[in-house]
Design an enzyme around this catalytic site. Structure first.
Site, short mmCIF file in Angstrom:
data_model
loop_
_atom_site.label_atom_id
_atom_site.label_comp_id
_atom_site.label_asym_id
_atom_site.label_seq_id
_atom_site.Cartn_x
_atom_site.Cartn_y
_atom_site.Cartn_z
N HIS A 60 -7.93 -4.00 -7.78
CA HIS A 60 -7.82 -3.32 -6.46
C HIS A 60 -8.91 -3.08 -5.47
O HIS A 60 -9.77 -2.10 -5.71
CB HIS A 60 -7.35 -1.71 -6.65
N TYR A 91 -18.03 13.03 -13.91
CA TYR A 91 -17.80 14.36 -14.78
C TYR A 91 -16.43 14.36 -15.46
O TYR A 91 -16.19 15.06 -16.46
CB TYR A 91 -17.92 15.31 -14.00
N ARG A 97 0.80 -1.22 0.07
CA ARG A 97 0.02 -0.06 -0.06
C ARG A 97 0.90 1.23 -0.05
O ARG A 97 0.69 2.08 -0.83
CB ARG A 97 -1.07 0.21 1.24
#
Length: 899
Positions: free
Chosen positions: A77, A121, A31
């Site tokens: 993931h 968006y 990570r």
């Protein structure tokens, strides 16, 4: 509890340890920390690989970010969508990454800290430079591992052609460790990588000459390079960043500070608010208005300066109190073979090159295998064409394709793949043109196979391919530095601002220190009364005086056995009559631990010099110790322990030696011992030492120590408490073992007083004597005749009242100025006439006279009395000397001698 189940007793402490270790390793490896090979964390690697699998390349249309995030979440993931999206957003921000890996379209936030728009968006596609990190992924260049549900495979690392970790940096907080790596310029990094490939043993300093400092995407100024160099050397350091600014003059004649670039990771909106708060709180004066005029053409923060304010002063205050100057703490921790490691610049580059070499090797091997497969098929087709009629007949006579295949294999010595290729061959391949192409293809593939085998056989060729690919990437993506490098004031060498002139350093009994140019001192003849040289308090007097140059380093040794370091140019300069400055204000020294000895060294950075020189120290009780100079070559602000002083003892002298000098120690009763330095073994810095000389009775103590070369032409000067002194030859003192009583060096009487000093001299030296009243005299050593060890000596200075010798030092002679020569001739003629007007000034009055008055002290030009040398019976270890006497000097000259 269900049937068949049972409870197992476990130790909760062991279970907690095991669970926490598993968690921490998962965070570290999967990570928070980047891989040193491709410079990516798992989430970034999966985003790029997911986009690659989706086919969202730089030459294709943008795809919705939500589509990309969904692809990564569903396949590789399994974490929150925000973690994937914000990782993708950061890779698209040109103020976060020096070379963005994603080409974003839409609102991706701003340097003001604005959040990006929702992923539904925005759109994205791979940047062209990201495709370079993914190139050759399909050629078995890296290992793959199963994804979280083992339904798909994902790469463990990307086969990047460029050192992504160095050019873009990384940041992350793991468990128990963190990484914070700055970005660098691609061109600089590629040059350094190629330099390493050319010479694997290249030093870090040579790499630093290429990669001088980080290069931040927001530009700005890197203020000083020492922090970056330290990070390049060790993996940790701090880089100071400043905004880029200039001063403009407005139409009304007032100045404006224009900020065009700010430090990396600084929020522009918060920066402006911080400046406004400081102005409102009156912490920063001189600012009338601040305005953000930034637009799509670039950043522009305008700070209006008040009419009576100085722009540079205002800007320096902003540097001090606002993020206009901030620092970037470098911590180069990355995963190396799955383990976190702190890396320097050399290691970062070498790990990338090793990875790249493995990628090129595996890619070449893969291409060779594919080429050999293709050549094998072509070879079978050529065999079929060479026996075309038989092949056609065999195929036509076969009832099934398998029978035809078996026939081809058995009759023409082909394998199954070749036979299948022949059966699949289209009839158009039988035309003449196609046959020629077939033969040409086989010849071409054969050359390729030879080339690939040559690559696999030579590491040098593989390294050349790596360099060529780096050059190609540099041509495509290389650019100029954005962050300007400016040396900080601390990185300027202070020695460059001072001429290496000779200086006289004086230290008083009460701890006042100063430096005075040596040319300010003038010469007198033996027997003069001296002149007022230094203004001191009534209870103070000058105790130490020595000559050095401005660039030298002084090692100061205190009475309690501590060593302090001081550059000569750091010592405050004083006039001849000034008191100087308290040494506690110059170095960090305790008030009850006065300076007792010094060593003047040219440099402490020459390894050969410091390892072949030693410091020899002695105490008043006759203890002596030798330690390598290397032990004192690392200055510390608070000093270090130089010798462990025993009870009722104190440090007296410290001398620099070359390991083979002769050491002489003298005591108050007039005896001295000489032994070679090799009789004294080297000890640790905090050792207490061994016996150097055996003291006599009646509170005897050591008064001095000298170190001379056995082959030198130096003579031995001794001075008594009442101003008597003499010079004798070094060979008059025979060499003995350390610890003895010594031999006589001065015939001590009530007239001479006890011995107070022993020095080594040559004829061209000058002798400087200071009295307890602060009176100084400088006279040539050549004026003092060489006599035997057993002589009383001659009078060197006339002492007034209860005055006594406080300090004695030998200095190099200097040329006398023309003005001094004129005064000398005039004074000599007056003294020859035995007429000098007497000016009586009491010592206490002299001490109160300011140096500005420039009053000359003149005493009777008396003829120095002859000193009859009387032999006394030798004590043990002494050898006899001839009677000797010193001639008186007529025509006594007294000149102005300032100290």
């Amino acid at each position: 509890m269900s049937v068949g189940e049972k409870i197992i007793q476990i130790n909760i402490e062991e279970q907690m340890k095991s669970a926490y270790i598993d968690y921490s390793m998962s965070v570290i490896v999967s990570r928070a920390l980047p891989d040193v090979r491709d410079g990516l964390k798992p989430v970034h690697r999966r985003v790029l690989y997911g986009m690659n699998e989706l086919g969202v390349f730089s030459n294709r249309a943008y795809k919705k970010s939500a589509r990309i995030v969904g692809e990564v979440l569903g396949k590789y993931h399994p974490h929150g969508d925000s973690s994937v999206y914000y990782a993708m957003v950061r890779m698209a921000q040109n103020w976060s990454l020096r070379y963005p890996l994603i080409d974003g379209q839409g609102n991706y936030g701003s340097v003001d800290g604005d959040s990006p728009a929702a992923m539904r968006y925005t759109e994205a596609r791979l940047a062209k430079i990201a495709e370079v990190t993914l190139s050759d992924l399909d050629k078995n260049t890296v290992d793959f591992q199963p994804n979280f549900d083992e339904s798909l495979g994902e790469p463990t690392v990307l086969p990047t052609r460029i050192p992504t970790l160095l050019i873009n940096g990384a940041s992350g907080i793991a468990v128990g460790m963190a990484t914070n790596m700055p970005p660098h310029n691609l061109t600089d990094v590629i040059k350094a990588t190629k330099a390493y490939i050319s010479n694997n043993d290249i030093s870090i300093e040579e790499l630093i000459d290429i990669v001088k400092a980080p290069d931040f995407p927001t530009g700005g100024i890197i203020y000083g390079t020492e922090g970056a160099k330290e990070a390049f050397r060790t993996g940790r350091g701090k880089v100071v960043m400043r905004s880029k600014s200039h001063i403009e003059l407005s139409s009304n004649g007032r100045e404006k500070i224009i900020i065009t670039e700010i430090p990396y990771l600084v929020n522009k909106a918060e920066l402006i608010m911080k400046v406004a708060e400081l102005v409102n709180e009156k912490k920063v004066d001189g600012i009338s208005n601040i305005n953000d005029e930034s637009d799509r053409n670039g950043m522009r923060i305008v700070i209006d300066v008040k009419k009576d304010a100085i722009s540079n002063v205002v800007l320096n205050k902003l540097y001090k109190f606002t993020p206009l100057q901030s620092s970037f703490s470098i911590n180069n921790i990355a995963l190396v073979k799955g383990r976190p490691k702190l890396l320097n610049l050399h290691e970062l580059i070498s790990n990338f090159v090793d990875h790249r070499h493995e990628v090129v090797t595996r890619r070449t091997q893969f291409e060779l295998e594919q080429a050999e497969k293709k050549a094998h098929i072509l070879k079978g087709l050529i065999v079929a064409i060479d026996h075309l009629d038989q092949v056609i007949k065999l195929i036509r006579g076969s009832k099934t394709p398998q029978e035809a295949k078996d026939g081809l294999i058995s009759n023409f010595e082909l394998d199954e793949l070749q036979a299948k290729a022949i059966l699949d061959m289209r009839l158009q391949k039988l035309t003449g043109l196609e046959r020629d192409k077939l033969f040409a293809s086989y010849e071409e593939i054969s050359k390729l196979i030879d080339s690939l085998k040559e690559i696999l056989a030579s590491k040098e060729i593989r390294m050349g391919i790596i360099c060529d690919e780096l050059d190609e990437a540099n041509t495509t993506f290389g650019d100029e530095r954005k962050s300007e490098i400016v040396l900080s004031s601390s990185e300027f060498n202070p020695e460059d601002f001072y001429a290496d002139d000779e200086m006289v350093i004086t230290i008083s009994k009460m701890g006042y220190i100063k430096r005075t140019p040596l040319v300010d001192f003038r010469t007198q003849s033996r027997g003069g009364v001296g002149s007022k040289g230094s203004s001191t308090r009534d209870e103070d007097h000058i105790e130490h005086m020595f000559v050095c140059t401005m660039h030298n380093t002084i090692l100061l040794f205190t009475q309690g056995g501590r060593c302090h370091w001081l550059k000569v140019y750091e010592i405050p300069e004083g006039t001849k009559a000034s008191k100087g400055r308290a040494i506690q204000n110059v170095i960090n020294i305790e008030s009850n631990d006065p300076i007792k000895a010094y060593i003047n060294v040219k440099t402490l950075k020459d390894e050969d010099y410091i390892n072949n020189h030693f410091i020899v120290m002695c105490t008043k009780q006759g203890v002596i110790k030798k330690t390598s100079l290397e032990a004192y070559s690392r200055p510390r602000q608070n000093g270090v322990n130089a010798i462990s002083i025993r009870e009722n003892d104190e440090l007296l002298e410290a001398r620099l030696t070359n390991g083979s000098d002769d050491i002489m120690m003298a005591v108050r009763t007039g005896k001295a011992i000489r032994f070679n330095e090799t009789k004294l073994r080297s000890m640790g810095r905090t050792a207490s030492g061994v016996r150097g000389i055996t003291l006599g009775e009646n509170n005897d103590q050591v008064v001095g120590m000298i170190c001379v070369s056995p082959d030198s032409n130096e003579n031995i000067l001794v001075v008594s408490e009442s101003g008597y002194g003499k010079v004798s030859k070094l060979e008059d003192y025979r060499i003995t073992n350390r610890g003895g009583k010594g031999v006589k060096t001065l015939n001590v009487t009530d007239k001479t007083g006890v011995l107070v000093a022993i020095k080594s001299t040559i004829d061209s030296d000058d002798l400087m004597i200071l009295t307890s009243a602060g009176v100084a005299i400088r006279l040539p050593i050549s004026d003092i005749r060489i006599t035997g060890r057993n002589a009383q000596g001659v009078k060197l200075i006339n002492l007034r009242n209860e005055d006594s010798i406080a300090s004695v030092d030998v200095v190099p002679s200097s040329e006398v100025e023309e003005e001094l020569k004129e005064n000398n001739d005039e004074a000599t003629s007056i003294a020859g006439a035995a007429l000098i007007e007497e000016t009586v000034i009491e010592t206490s009055e002299v001490e109160d006279i300011s140096s500005d008055n420039n009053i000359e002290i003149v005493d009777d030009a008396e003829v120095i009395e002859e000193t009859n040398v009387v032999e006394t019976p030798e004590e043990e270890d002494d050898s006899s000397d001839n009677n000797d006497e010193d001639n008186s000097i007529n025509g006594q000259q007294t000149l102005d001698f300032g100290f």
